[in-house]
Design a protein around this motif. Sequence first.
Motif, short mmCIF file in Angstrom:
data_model
loop_
_atom_site.label_atom_id
_atom_site.label_comp_id
_atom_site.label_asym_id
_atom_site.label_seq_id
_atom_site.Cartn_x
_atom_site.Cartn_y
_atom_site.Cartn_z
N THR A 68 45.89 19.15 57.73
CA THR A 68 44.60 19.68 58.14
C THR A 68 44.71 21.13 58.60
O THR A 68 43.93 21.60 59.43
CB THR A 68 44.00 18.82 59.27
N THR A 69 45.68 21.84 58.05
CA THR A 69 45.89 23.25 58.40
C THR A 69 45.79 24.12 57.16
O THR A 69 46.38 23.81 56.11
CB THR A 69 47.27 23.47 59.03
N ALA A 70 45.03 25.20 57.27
CA ALA A 70 44.90 26.18 56.18
C ALA A 70 45.40 27.53 56.67
O ALA A 70 45.04 27.98 57.76
CB ALA A 70 43.45 26.30 55.72
N SER A 71 46.24 28.18 55.86
CA SER A 71 46.70 29.53 56.21
C SER A 71 45.58 30.53 56.01
O SER A 71 44.55 30.23 55.39
CB SER A 71 47.91 29.91 55.35
N SER A 72 45.76 31.73 56.52
CA SER A 72 44.77 32.80 56.30
C SER A 72 44.65 33.06 54.80
O SER A 72 45.64 33.05 54.07
CB SER A 72 45.19 34.07 57.02
N SER A 73 43.42 33.28 54.34
CA SER A 73 43.20 33.53 52.92
C SER A 73 43.51 34.98 52.57
O SER A 73 43.38 35.88 53.41
CB SER A 73 41.76 33.20 52.53
N SER A 74 43.91 35.21 51.32
CA SER A 74 44.20 36.57 50.85
C SER A 74 43.73 36.71 49.41
O SER A 74 43.67 35.73 48.66
CB SER A 74 45.70 36.85 50.93
N PRO A 75 43.36 37.93 48.99
CA PRO A 75 42.91 38.15 47.61
C PRO A 75 44.02 37.84 46.61
O PRO A 75 45.18 38.21 46.83
CB PRO A 75 42.53 39.63 47.60
N TRP A 76 43.66 37.16 45.51
CA TRP A 76 44.64 36.79 44.48
C TRP A 76 44.60 37.76 43.30
O TRP A 76 45.62 38.05 42.70
CB TRP A 76 44.39 35.36 44.01
N ILE A 77 43.43 38.26 42.95
CA ILE A 77 43.31 39.16 41.80
C ILE A 77 43.94 40.52 42.12
O ILE A 77 43.65 41.13 43.15
CB ILE A 77 41.83 39.35 41.40
N LYS A 78 44.81 40.98 41.21
CA LYS A 78 45.50 42.27 41.39
C LYS A 78 44.82 43.37 40.58
O LYS A 78 44.54 44.45 41.10
CB LYS A 78 46.96 42.14 40.97
N THR A 79 44.59 43.13 39.30
CA THR A 79 43.97 44.14 38.44
C THR A 79 42.92 43.48 37.55
O THR A 79 43.11 42.36 37.07
CB THR A 79 45.00 44.84 37.54
N LYS A 80 41.82 44.19 37.33
CA LYS A 80 40.78 43.72 36.40
C LYS A 80 39.93 44.89 35.95
O LYS A 80 39.87 45.93 36.65
CB LYS A 80 39.90 42.65 37.05
N THR A 81 39.28 44.72 34.80
CA THR A 81 38.35 45.73 34.30
C THR A 81 36.93 45.19 34.20
O THR A 81 35.98 45.97 34.12
CB THR A 81 38.79 46.22 32.91
N THR A 82 36.77 43.88 34.21
CA THR A 82 35.46 43.25 34.05
C THR A 82 34.81 42.99 35.40
O THR A 82 35.46 42.47 36.32
CB THR A 82 35.60 41.91 33.31
N ASN A 83 33.53 43.37 35.53
CA ASN A 83 32.79 43.02 36.73
C ASN A 83 32.50 41.52 36.71
O ASN A 83 32.02 40.99 35.71
CB ASN A 83 31.48 43.80 36.81
N LEU A 84 32.78 40.84 37.80
CA LEU A 84 32.65 39.40 37.87
C LEU A 84 31.44 38.95 38.69
O LEU A 84 31.38 37.82 39.16
CB LEU A 84 33.93 38.79 38.46
N GLY A 85 30.47 39.85 38.82
CA GLY A 85 29.31 39.56 39.64
C GLY A 85 28.51 38.36 39.17
O GLY A 85 27.82 37.72 39.97
N MET A 86 28.60 38.01 37.87
CA MET A 86 27.86 36.87 37.33
C MET A 86 28.74 35.62 37.20
O MET A 86 28.38 34.68 36.50
CB MET A 86 27.27 37.23 35.98
N ALA A 87 29.87 35.60 37.89
CA ALA A 87 30.76 34.44 37.84
C ALA A 87 30.08 33.22 38.47
O ALA A 87 29.45 33.32 39.52
CB ALA A 87 32.07 34.74 38.55
N VAL A 88 30.21 32.07 37.81
CA VAL A 88 29.60 30.84 38.31
C VAL A 88 30.64 29.75 38.61
O VAL A 88 30.37 28.84 39.39
CB VAL A 88 28.56 30.29 37.32
N ASP A 89 31.81 29.83 37.98
CA ASP A 89 32.81 28.79 38.18
C ASP A 89 34.15 29.30 37.66
O ASP A 89 34.23 30.35 37.02
CB ASP A 89 32.41 27.52 37.43
N PHE A 90 35.22 28.55 37.96
CA PHE A 90 36.53 28.87 37.39
C PHE A 90 37.34 27.60 37.29
O PHE A 90 36.99 26.55 37.85
CB PHE A 90 37.25 29.93 38.23
N THR A 91 38.43 27.66 36.56
CA THR A 91 39.36 26.55 36.46
C THR A 91 40.77 27.11 36.44
O THR A 91 40.96 28.31 36.14
CB THR A 91 39.07 25.68 35.23
#
Length: 289
Positions: A174-197
């Motif tokens: 029942t313990t979660a570590s502090s979250s951190s960004p995973w994406i390092k580099t990208k060129t596409t704007n992801l503003g319309m993202a709805v889901d991922f797998t």
Amino acid sequence: TLYQQATDALTTLPSETEEEQQNFTRLQEQIQAAMDTLRHVVYVPDPPLLGDLTTLDGAPQASLLLAIDDNLFVLGSDQKLYTLQKTQKTFTLTEEGPFPLSSSPLGAYVNATLTFLDSRPGLTLFSESVITPSSITFSADQTPRAFHGYGDRLYLLVKEKGDTTILRTSISGTTASSSSPWIKTKTTNLGMAVDFTIDGTIYILLQDGTVIQFVSGNEAAWRLGSVEPVIQNAQAIWTDTESAYLYLLEPAQKRLMVFEKETGVFVTQYVSDLLEGATSFHVSEVTRS
């Protein structure tokens, strides 16, 4: 398109007599059948029922579908957790809760820990009958869109400031570590993202059906193949480490589409009226369901 041209040509045919109307209907059916073949459409008019949550006391609605190994769980609108009994095709109560779900329910299993978006909004963990709010919360500028577990880590798709990012946290009991960004580099704007797998690689689904692949945090030069009709309002995506395919759900067009994961090539699309109101799904390739 050829379909539109054939349909337009069909409207010029006479359809006054009974014989002409029968001929019109026959040609219309032939054109539709030919287009369905070209589009790799498989109609599923009456898919088998796996279970119905509304038969339980209080007729709860399904708020969140969860899968771990070969088991399916549902968090109900009554804030209780249920397990699908596949042989009996019924749901049984697993945990009374209450689970303080967000009005936009999200969740995932990480190992044996259930993680879900609570009403703060923040991340809450459930393990060994203990419900524990974590220190991870979301600001008014952040909109969580999806959670998925991989190994002992939870990945969170979060929309913020006109774009979308992936956050990662480690889960232990029942313990979660502090979250951190995973994406390092990208060129596409992801503003319309709805889901991922995720299967080690991450695939982010945009509303228009575009899928962006990320390898080790970096956007890759990989694209999904085209499909007819064109995707306009995709809602969910699924794969796992065992599958060679990506599955995309578009309820507005009542279909579940299948693509080769390695190449992005379109394979087939399953069409069913029952998909029209779907919000999420899970695939079992072993049982073909």
